[in-house]
Design a protein around this motif. Structure first.
Motif, mmCIF file in Angstrom:
data_model
loop_
_atom_site.group_PDB
_atom_site.id
_atom_site.type_symbol
_atom_site.label_atom_id
_atom_site.label_comp_id
_atom_site.label_asym_id
_atom_site.label_seq_id
_atom_site.Cartn_x
_atom_site.Cartn_y
_atom_site.Cartn_z
ATOM 1 N N TYR A 85 0.744 -1.275 -0.104
ATOM 2 C CA TYR A 85 0.087 0.010 0.085
ATOM 3 C C TYR A 85 0.922 1.274 0.093
ATOM 4 O O TYR A 85 1.843 1.299 0.838
ATOM 5 N N LEU A 86 0.673 2.056 -0.867
ATOM 6 C CA LEU A 86 1.521 3.535 -1.218
ATOM 7 C C LEU A 86 0.580 4.655 -0.620
ATOM 8 O O LEU A 86 -0.590 4.666 -1.084
ATOM 9 N N ILE A 87 1.032 5.418 0.256
ATOM 10 C CA ILE A 87 0.040 6.655 0.750
ATOM 11 C C ILE A 87 1.016 7.907 0.248
ATOM 12 O O ILE A 87 1.939 8.082 0.516
ATOM 13 N N ALA A 88 0.135 8.740 -0.667
ATOM 14 C CA ALA A 88 0.826 9.963 -0.925
ATOM 15 C C ALA A 88 0.092 11.003 0.268
ATOM 16 O O ALA A 88 -0.892 11.108 0.130
ATOM 17 N N ALA A 89 1.188 11.652 0.880
ATOM 18 C CA ALA A 89 0.680 12.846 1.792
ATOM 19 C C ALA A 89 1.861 13.824 1.536
ATOM 20 O O ALA A 89 2.305 14.313 2.427
ATOM 21 N N LEU A 90 1.764 14.162 0.258
ATOM 22 C CA LEU A 90 2.850 15.069 -0.159
ATOM 23 C C LEU A 90 2.560 16.686 0.254
ATOM 24 O O LEU A 90 3.360 17.508 -0.276
ATOM 25 N N GLY A 91 1.244 16.739 0.395
ATOM 26 C CA GLY A 91 0.997 18.392 0.743
ATOM 27 C C GLY A 91 0.968 19.236 -0.391
ATOM 28 O O GLY A 91 0.660 18.728 -1.598
ATOM 29 N N ALA A 92 0.924 20.776 -0.063
ATOM 30 C CA ALA A 92 0.701 21.416 -1.300
ATOM 31 C C ALA A 92 1.577 22.647 -1.164
ATOM 32 O O ALA A 92 2.223 22.781 -0.134
ATOM 33 N N ARG A 93 1.528 23.660 -2.095
ATOM 34 C CA ARG A 93 2.151 24.844 -2.182
ATOM 35 C C ARG A 93 1.275 25.853 -2.642
ATOM 36 O O ARG A 93 0.272 25.660 -3.063
ATOM 37 N N ALA A 94 1.689 27.204 -2.463
ATOM 38 C CA ALA A 94 0.747 28.236 -2.884
ATOM 39 C C ALA A 94 0.663 28.064 -4.562
ATOM 40 O O ALA A 94 1.479 27.683 -4.974
ATOM 41 N N PHE A 129 7.773 32.902 -1.043
ATOM 42 C CA PHE A 129 6.503 31.970 -0.641
ATOM 43 C C PHE A 129 6.933 31.390 0.759
ATOM 44 O O PHE A 129 7.706 31.515 1.470
ATOM 45 N N LEU A 130 5.629 30.760 1.092
ATOM 46 C CA LEU A 130 5.756 30.311 2.519
ATOM 47 C C LEU A 130 5.151 28.682 2.699
ATOM 48 O O LEU A 130 4.416 28.535 3.099
ATOM 49 N N ASN A 131 6.026 27.966 1.833
ATOM 50 C CA ASN A 131 5.714 26.353 1.710
ATOM 51 C C ASN A 131 6.647 25.320 2.486
ATOM 52 O O ASN A 131 6.018 24.483 2.889
ATOM 53 N N THR A 132 7.683 25.954 2.814
ATOM 54 C CA THR A 132 8.555 25.106 3.554
ATOM 55 C C THR A 132 9.245 25.886 4.600
ATOM 56 O O THR A 132 9.258 27.090 4.878
ATOM 57 N N LEU A 133 10.081 25.126 5.458
ATOM 58 C CA LEU A 133 10.590 25.665 6.529
ATOM 59 C C LEU A 133 11.888 26.690 6.052
ATOM 60 O O LEU A 133 12.290 27.760 6.398
#
Ligand SMILES: Cc1cc2nc3c(=O)[nH]c(=O)nc-3n(C[C@H](O)[C@H](O)[C@H](O)COP(=O)(O)OP(=O)(O)OC[C@H]3O[C@@H](n4cnc5c(N)ncnc54)[C@H](O)[C@@H]3O)c2cc1C
Length: 416
Positions: free
Chosen positions: A101-110, A124-128
């Motif tokens: 089973y593969l789960i994609a939980a890769l989030g998003a960006r602006a 932008f404010l997508n990552t640390l």
């Protein structure tokens, strides 16, 4: 004894980590989590990291430590190809990991909607890393304004929760920096916030939008609604109305599109903003061995907004219901989203909430305290689940009693 089923999770954000930690005591399953970063981040706090109003240390969670505590394998890398025919993911570090089973939980960006100059000139404010860059640029701009006496002209594009919360947090950072403060803020900053819709935070009731606008104006923001950014340059933002806003520091905090990595899932259905389309069981519409949750997924029926609440509920559903059912040969029930309302906080200045009935509260007095309490409480509850009560209490007390932003002290972001 049956062989362990292999669950591979791509992305250890709010949704992905919830799946990994929920599977902790399940038998006959091995869990591997892949993330590009060595640490887990509570993304709704990114604007606070960017402003420096909360500290890195204590609020970032090492995946290695979490993997030992919750019994999963962690690989720091990014996927390069999803080979569905072989049921394996090829990673940038050269490894190939097989999955059942593969789960994609890769989030998003602006989403800058292809606006001319946005990618080149906006932060932008997508990552640390984005938060650190923004912190450094804001601090440098402020110090330059102090030195030259010429105010820093900065703009935030997007009047949703991310944009307005960031706006207030940057003000709070100036107010609480020793040697700066409210007066300095008014003389050093010329801030603008631009929203394409006719009101801020349109998901909230109109009264909350109006109060939030008034609060930002009190903080010195020129709040522009009902106007669209058509172009960004190094020193200005151009609007559809013809207005040109001088801006040497422009931040894009509007729109949401799925992580670029969803394009690796060849042959699967993608939504308009690149999200993987999923069934009510959160399985990819074209491949039942692949699941997608959180900001990178879109349910074909009754889609939910991309929020921390939705990602968490979906992660919990997979880890506690869907996967355990499948691992024991049963058909899981569908995912059912429970709307628990929403909160938005303008730093320590004000906060509002919205009950599931869509009725608003907060804005002043006890209601504002309550909304702010819930806002921070959600983060602390998440932290408690990961590192336990002692560390959560220690970090919370430190934030409230000892930490203050310091925009004048020189230092690289990593030393913060
Ligand atoms: C500034 C800000 C404030 C917000 N405030 C709120 C709020 O107050 N309330 C609310 O409900 N929501 C808020 N949100 C939205 C909320 O953060 C998201 O909805 C939530 O984080 C989605 O969870 P997720 O698990 O889908 O993705 P994320 O939490 O974003 O996790 C995605 C993970 O995938 C990893 N990843 C991404 N791409 C790759 C790749 N190619 N390879 C490997 N790893 C990868 C990332 O490193 C990350 O760990 C805010 C967002 C921002 C940016």
């Amino acid at each position: 004894m049956p062989a362990n089923k292999r669950v591979v999770i791509l992305g250890g954000g709010i949704g992905g980590l919830e799946v990994a930690t929920s599977l902790r005591h399940k038998r006959n399953v091995s869990v591997t989590l892949v993330d590009q970063n060595p640490v887990h981040i509570w993304k709704p706090a990114l604007h606070e990291f960017a402003a420096g109003t909360i500290e890195h240390s204590g609020n970032l969670f090492s995946f290695i430590e979490l993997s030992k505590r919750f019994g999963f394998d962690f690989i720091q890398s990014t996927p390069e190809a999803v080979e569905r025919d072989k049921r394996q993911v090829r990673l940038a570090n050269g490894q190939s990991i097989p999955y059942d089973y593969l789960i994609a939980a890769l989030g998003a960006r602006a989403n800058d909607f292809g606006t001319r100059g946005a990618e080149e000139y906006c932060l932008f404010l997508n990552t640390l890393h984005d938060a650190d860059t923004l912190h450094a640029r804001f601090r440098d701009g402020l110090l330059n304004a102090k030195k030259t006496g010429k105010p820093l002209q900065f703009s935030i594009v997007g009047g949703g929760a991310t944009g307005i919360q960031l706006a207030a947090e940057l003000c709070q950072a100036v107010d609480s920096t020793p040697g700066l403060g409210v007066e300095a803020r008014h003389s050093l900053l010329r801030p603008t916030l631009i929203e394409a819709m006719d009101r801020l935070i349109p998901a909230f009731p109109t009264s909350v939008s109006e109060e939030a606008k008034a609060e930002l104006e009190k903080l010195g923001f020129d709040v522009i609604t009902n106007d669209v950014v058509t172009q960004v340059d190094g020193d200005a933002i151009h609007l559809k109305s013809g207005r040109i806003i001088p801006s040497t520091l422009s931040i894009w905090a509007a729109g949401v599109k799925a992580s670029q990595a969803t394009s690796l899932f060849e042959g699967l259905e993608l939504g308009r903003s690149g999200q993987l389309m999923v069934t009510p069981m959160l399985r990819a519409t074209k491949d039942p061995s692949i699941f997608a949750i959180g900001d990178c997924a879109r349910m074909e029926k009754d889609p939910v907004a991309p929020t921390a609440q939705a990602a968490r509920q979906q992660g919990r559903y997979l880890g506690r219901i869907a996967l355990p059912y499948l691992l024991t040969g049963r058909t899981p029930p569908s995912f059912s989203y429970q709307d628990r309302g929403a909160v938005v906080a303008l730093g320590n200045y004000n906060a509002w909430g919205m009950w599931p009935s869509k009725k608003g509260f907060g804005g002043h007095g006890v209601g504002a305290y309550f909304a702010r309490f819930i806002h921070e409480g959600l983060f602390r509850q998440h932290q408690y689940g990961l590192v336990g009560i002692c560390k959560t209490l220690r970090v919370t007390l430190n934030e409230h009693f000892y930490h203050h932003a310091d925009l004048v002290a020189p230092g690289t972001p990593s030393s913060r």
